[in-house]
Motif scaffolding. Structure first.
Motif, PDB file in Angstrom:
ATOM      1  N   GLY A   1      30.118 -32.327  -9.257  1.00 19.73           N
ATOM      2  CA  GLY A   1      29.305 -33.384 -10.059  1.00 19.73           C
ATOM      3  C   GLY A   1      29.879 -34.236 -11.032  1.00 19.73           C
ATOM      4  O   GLY A   1      29.374 -35.459 -11.079  1.00 19.73           O
TER       5      GLY A   1
ATOM      6  N   TRP B   1      29.763 -38.192 -10.908  1.00 16.40           N
ATOM      7  CA  TRP B   1      29.182 -39.064 -12.108  1.00 16.40           C
ATOM      8  C   TRP B   1      30.348 -39.890 -12.378  1.00 16.40           C
ATOM      9  O   TRP B   1      30.163 -41.200 -12.866  1.00 16.40           O
TER      10      TRP B   1
ATOM     11  N   ASP C   1      29.706 -43.976 -12.585  1.00 20.19           N
ATOM     12  CA  ASP C   1      29.821 -44.598 -13.851  1.00 20.19           C
ATOM     13  C   ASP C   1      30.654 -45.777 -13.714  1.00 20.19           C
ATOM     14  O   ASP C   1      30.433 -46.621 -14.206  1.00 20.19           O
TER      15      ASP C   1
END
Length: 109
Positions: free
Chosen positions: A13, A17, A21
């Motif tokens: 995760g 992420w 980003d």
């Protein structure tokens, strides 16, 4: 065993992420980035491969100066070229031209 799966899921995760980003942040940055335009300068550039050509041109430019001469030299010694250079500057001062000469005292003897 459940702890290992949870840890792998958390790491996966975090990686997703960070990737999202970075990708979305870069896309946003490129969309909003300002393009810089640099000013265009018009000037004359001359490259001299030989010393005599350089000093002939320099002395000619100095003799044609009408308002001011601002010049910086690293080495000015007691030689023929330096004497001619300083003579031209003295003549320009007598003619009313503002002359500013900066000389490095370490390089000049």
């Amino acid at each position: 065993m459940n702890f290992g799966l949870i840890l792998i899921a958390i790491i996966a995760g975090l990686v997703l992420w960070l990737y999202a980003d970075f990708t979305l942040g870069r896309k946003n940055h490129l969309a909003n980035a300002k393009t810089n335009t640099l000013p265009v300068r018009e000037s004359n550039l001359a490259i001299f491969a030989e010393g005599p050509e350089l000093f002939d041109d320099l002395f000619s430019e100095l003799k044609n100066a009408r308002q001011h001469i601002h010049i910086l030299f690293y080495i000015v010694q007691d030689d023929k070229i330096s004497q001619e250079f300083l003579t031209i500057l003295k003549e320009k001062v007598k003619a009313g031209v503002e002359v500013r000469l900066m000389v490095d005292w370490v390089g000049s003897g």
